[in-house]
Design a protein around this motif. Structure first.
Motif, short mmCIF file in Angstrom:
data_model
loop_
_atom_site.label_atom_id
_atom_site.label_comp_id
_atom_site.label_asym_id
_atom_site.label_seq_id
_atom_site.Cartn_x
_atom_site.Cartn_y
_atom_site.Cartn_z
N LEU A 196 0.83 -1.21 0.00
CA LEU A 196 0.00 0.00 0.00
C LEU A 196 0.86 1.25 0.00
O LEU A 196 1.78 1.37 0.80
CB LEU A 196 -0.87 0.04 1.25
CG LEU A 196 -2.17 -0.73 1.31
CD1 LEU A 196 -2.77 -0.58 2.70
CD2 LEU A 196 -3.15 -0.24 0.30
N LEU A 197 0.54 2.16 -0.90
CA LEU A 197 1.09 3.51 -0.79
C LEU A 197 0.06 4.30 0.00
O LEU A 197 -0.98 4.69 -0.51
CB LEU A 197 1.29 4.12 -2.18
CG LEU A 197 1.76 5.57 -2.21
CD1 LEU A 197 3.14 5.71 -1.63
CD2 LEU A 197 1.73 6.12 -3.60
N SER A 198 0.33 4.50 1.29
CA SER A 198 -0.70 5.09 2.15
C SER A 198 -0.89 6.56 1.87
O SER A 198 -2.00 7.04 1.78
CB SER A 198 -0.32 4.91 3.61
OG SER A 198 -0.66 3.63 4.03
N LEU A 224 0.80 10.23 -0.16
CA LEU A 224 1.76 10.90 -1.02
C LEU A 224 1.40 12.36 -0.97
O LEU A 224 0.35 12.77 -1.43
CB LEU A 224 1.66 10.36 -2.45
CG LEU A 224 2.83 10.55 -3.41
CD1 LEU A 224 2.55 9.82 -4.70
CD2 LEU A 224 3.16 11.98 -3.69
N ILE A 249 3.77 2.17 -10.73
CA ILE A 249 4.11 1.17 -9.72
C ILE A 249 2.96 1.03 -8.72
O ILE A 249 2.45 -0.06 -8.48
CB ILE A 249 5.41 1.55 -8.99
CG1 ILE A 249 6.53 1.70 -10.02
CG2 ILE A 249 5.77 0.48 -7.97
CD1 ILE A 249 7.77 2.34 -9.46
N HIS A 281 -0.76 2.29 -8.32
CA HIS A 281 -1.74 2.94 -9.18
C HIS A 281 -2.47 4.09 -8.50
O HIS A 281 -2.95 5.00 -9.15
CB HIS A 281 -2.75 1.91 -9.70
CG HIS A 281 -2.14 0.97 -10.69
ND1 HIS A 281 -2.83 -0.04 -11.30
CD2 HIS A 281 -0.88 0.90 -11.19
CE1 HIS A 281 -2.03 -0.70 -12.12
NE2 HIS A 281 -0.85 -0.15 -12.06
N ASN A 282 -2.56 4.03 -7.16
CA ASN A 282 -3.28 5.13 -6.51
C ASN A 282 -2.44 6.40 -6.47
O ASN A 282 -2.96 7.46 -6.12
CB ASN A 282 -3.76 4.75 -5.11
CG ASN A 282 -2.63 4.45 -4.17
OD1 ASN A 282 -1.60 3.96 -4.56
ND2 ASN A 282 -2.84 4.77 -2.90
N TRP A 302 -3.97 9.75 -8.71
CA TRP A 302 -4.71 10.91 -8.19
C TRP A 302 -3.87 11.69 -7.20
O TRP A 302 -3.98 12.89 -7.09
CB TRP A 302 -6.01 10.46 -7.51
CG TRP A 302 -7.10 10.15 -8.47
CD1 TRP A 302 -6.96 9.89 -9.80
CD2 TRP A 302 -8.49 10.07 -8.19
NE1 TRP A 302 -8.18 9.64 -10.35
CE2 TRP A 302 -9.13 9.74 -9.39
CE3 TRP A 302 -9.24 10.23 -7.03
CZ2 TRP A 302 -10.51 9.57 -9.46
CZ3 TRP A 302 -10.61 10.06 -7.10
CH2 TRP A 302 -11.23 9.75 -8.31
N ARG A 303 -3.06 10.98 -6.43
CA ARG A 303 -2.28 11.68 -5.41
C ARG A 303 -1.26 12.62 -6.07
O ARG A 303 -0.97 13.69 -5.56
CB ARG A 303 -1.59 10.68 -4.50
CG ARG A 303 -2.58 9.82 -3.74
CD ARG A 303 -2.20 9.63 -2.29
NE ARG A 303 -3.32 9.06 -1.55
CZ ARG A 303 -4.09 9.78 -0.73
NH1 ARG A 303 -3.85 11.05 -0.55
NH2 ARG A 303 -5.08 9.21 -0.09
#
Lengths: 169, 161, 409
Positions: free
Chosen positions: A50-52, A54, A101, A103-104, A107-108
């Motif tokens: 998880l990329l919590s 950014l 890498i 995908h979320n 938007w961030r």
């Protein structure tokens, strides 16, 4: 530092030649801008799914580096957390996009551009996300005014009422 | 607008007709199903079981602006939303009324900053302001009753009362 | 009044399929004023007949500038803003912010305050799920569930009003503890609710769980795989509905959650129905937590004794001049927080609600970033909606449980 995190941090420290810092249990590494894509790929391989978060911090009037872009990773499988900081100069600020890498990050990174004017290079769809498309300026920069309007009280009611732009029918 | 144009000037009868039309409008006022922020949840609560706004002829929320008489601006209006809100207002048929529900819609509330319109009266003309952050459902109902008073007592045709 | 900024197909070429440019598929605008977008979400849909080919969300219609506004206030005063972010989870937002401030200040919280925090956030979680259940069921045309859910929600709001004086925006949790202790009626009120509510959940389930109309609208709709969900940063009930057992209350316990026994409900199907089942089960688990916390509610103070950051109790202000001055200074000037940055997260009804807080040593937060769960969850919508009908899209939006205040901040 959590025990499980130590080998991972050591590995990253060696790979990127940086020193980890710890504050109140949060471990952070300062990664140079050119190597952030590589570092994110490495994090993904290390099991941080998880990329919590950014986001960025603006240190205006400091110019070099003016921004710190912050990446916060979470590993669901190993129950770990780790943060990255990427210093970015104030003149034409850019960071390489990591949207392919995580995908979320899509938007961030759009939010990063919208709010701070930090461009994500190689982003598939870099438009404003929160502000209207024709908005000028980047609101979360420190040199952007808050946009305070004087509140209307009893003592200055008439004074403000005259210049308040009431809507017509 | 509407019935009185068809009938023309009916002299003394018009007064009573006005009263009758105002009365009927009053108890079949259709609000637009349009929530913005926190206040929209309280607006939903006002229509739900405990508070039941339909007691005052206000239960029929219309999702289309072309079918509604009343716009309840429930929540903060951002600079991005303001033109949309104005367009919705323009699409509503006359006669139409606006309630600014909550502090943010009335005056900007706690958000005195670049993103929020400081009072929705800068965008659309407001008839009734309801204070509170968010107002209780009872407060909204009181606001609606105030509007009904306004409609019955001071209604003017072809322009807003 | 500026005009609505409109884009043409040419501007969106990279987002829609080639068939849209030739006019073979239709582009349709949905929202920002639409009954099923749960606020002011705007979607640009590319449709082949009634099937969704592409779905492009457009957000920001509720952008409030909360992050910027918090930088202009002191640490205590900025808390007022936090309620209004995710307005269905107000107590949880306060908790997330206070935990970040406490982490930054290294502030202790007495056990009684922690237990009350847990009770209130779990009640708020139930209230949030009730609003979700009511509106999501309304989206698939089940009207009576809405009326039932809002009936029980009022009971929870009454409890919140009892302790704080406000129904929704409580600001009851403060850095270092609580605003004040709960009134004596609190325990009886919560016990009444605990007694009444399990039967009510059975009622909702009787209405929906095996209702063929509901099943038709939800089974197999909006599927997503576990890998895709993690890659898109999806958390909360959505992630648990694809079979990933990730709940911050269990994984990284805070505020004394490690003392309570509860299950983390998961499903593997990952469709709208699975999300429904997970959330309904979560309500039952929340009840368990509330009951345990209430049973072993410890006595003692509800505020930290660290006077550097926490105002003195009311009883002292009446008799001590120093306490009065101290209280006045804390509320006018605020306290100076140590320099540094922290990231702290709680499990909100929608997923991981994180706060990144940075201090430059002064009385104002230098930077507050809200990692809000709906922001990432909504990014999964285009993937979920692809290939479904518009009517199903409505059910999918309902199942994500978006709160626009949470997304746009």
């Amino acid at each position: 530092m959590e025990e499980k995190l130590q080998p991972i941090v050591q590995q990253l420290e060696q790979a990127f030649g940086v020193q980890a810092s710890e504050y109140r249990g949060d471990v952070t590494l300062v990664i140079p801008r050119e190597r952030i894509v590589e570092a994110c790929q490495k994090m993904k391989d290390l099991g941080f799914e998880l990329l919590s978060a950014l986001t960025a911090v603006d240190y205006w009037p400091e110019e070099n580096p003016r921004f710190h872009v912050i990446y916060q990773f979470t590993s669901v499988s190993q129950n770990l957390r780790l943060g990255f900081r990427v210093p970015v100069p104030g003149v034409q600020p850019t960071v390489p996009s990591v949207a392919h890498i995580y995908h979320n990050a899509n938007w961030r990174e759009r939010e990063l551009w919208d709010m701070f004017g930090v461009k994500a290079e190689g982003h598939p769809d870099l438009r404003r996300i929160l502000m209207p498309a024709d908005w000028e300026g980047h609101p979360l920069r420190k040199d952007y005014p808050l946009g305070y309007e004087e509140p209307q009280f009893t003592f200055n009611f008439d004074e403000i009422d005259v210049r308040k732009p009431y809507a017509k029918e | 607008m509407g019935v009185e144009q068809k009938l023309g000037n009916l002299g003394i009868v018009t007064t009573t007709l006005e009263q009758a039309v105002a009365w009927s409008r009053n108890y079949a006022m259709w609000p637009m199903l349009f929530g913005l922020a926190c206040c929209a949840i309280e607006m939903m609560a006002a229509q739900a079981s405990d508070n039941d706004m339909s007691r005052f002829g206000m239960e029929l929320m219309r999702p289309s602006p072309r079918q509604s008489d009343l716009m309840i601006v429930a929540g903060r209006v951002s600079r991005k939303m303001a033109p949309v809100l104005r367009r919705l207002y323009d699409q509503m048929p006359e006669p139409k009324w606006v309630i600014a529900m909550g502090d943010c819609a009335s005056c900007g509330g706690v958000f005195n900053n670049y993103a929020i319109v400081q009072g929705v009266d800068e965008v659309v003309p407001v008839d009734v302001y309801v204070a509170g952050c968010p107002p209780r459902p009872e407060a909204l109902i009181h606001g609606i009753l105030t509007l009904q008073d306004k409609v019955v007592k001071k209604i003017k045709f072809a322009e807003k009362g | 009044m500026p005009d609505i900024f409109e884009v043409t197909v040419d501007d969106l070429k990279h987002l829609v399929s080639e068939r849209a440019v030739t006019g073979e598929t239709m582009l349709l605008n949905m929202g920002p004023q639409h009954p099923s977008t749960h606020g002011v979400l705007r979607l640009l849909l590319e449709l082949d007949g009634e099937t969704v080919v592409n779905c492009i969300p457009d957000i920001g219609f509720l952008h409030t500038g909360i992050e910027k506004n918090m930088e202009a206030k002191t640490y205590q005063k900025a808390e007022v803003m936090t309620d209004r972010l995710d307005y269905l989870n107000t107590v949880g937002n306060n908790l997330a912010y206070c935990m970040a401030v406490e982490k930054l200040l290294d502030l202790d919280v007495p056990p009684r305050a922690q237990a009350i925090r847990v009770i209130l956030t779990e009640l708020q979680r139930i209230a949030s799920h009730l609003v979700w259940l009511g509106t999501a069921a309304l989206d698939v045309a089940a009207m009576s569930t809405f009326l039932y859910c809002f009936r029980e929600r009022e009971d929870i709001l009454d409890i919140l009003e009892l302790v704080s004086g406000q129904r929704m925006m409580t600001t009851y949790i403060r850095p270092g503890g609580l605003w004040r202790d709960v009134p004596v009626e609190f325990e009886a009120a919560v016990r009444d609710f605990l007694k009444m509510f399990p039967k009510r959940i059975d009622q909702y389930e009787a209405l929906l769980t095996r209702n063929p109309l509901f099943l038709d609208r939800t089974l197999g709709i909006g599927k997503i795989s576990a890998e895709e969900a993690l890659n898109l940063g999806v958390t909360g009930p959505l992630l648990r509905a694809v079979g990933v057992k990730w709940d911050l209350r269990k994984a990284r316990p805070y505020s004394g959650y490690e003392q309570y026994e509860f299950e983390v409900p998961t499903r593997t199907e990952g469709d709208v129905y699975a999300r429904y089942l997970v959330r309904v089960q979560e309500m039952r688990e929340s009840l368990k937590i509330v009951e345990q916390a209430l049973n072993k509610l410890p006595m003692g103070p509800v505020r930290s004794n660290n006077r550097k950051y926490v105002p003195p109790p009311r009883s002292e202000i009446g008799v001590s001049m120093e306490a009065l001055i101290h209280h006045f200074k804390l509320w006018t000037e605020g306290f100076n927080a140590p320099k540094g940055y922290v990231y702290s997260a709680v499990e909100s009804p929608r997923g991981e609600l994180g706060v990144y807080l940075e201090s430059d040593g002064g009385p104002h937060p230098y930077r507050v970033h809200w990692r809000t769960p709906s922001f990432d969850n909504l990014q999964a919508l285009p993937l979920m909606a692809k290939g479904h009908l518009i009517a199903d899209l409505v059910a999918i939006i309902g199942s994500i449980d978006i709160v626009l205040g949470d997304i746009d901040r």
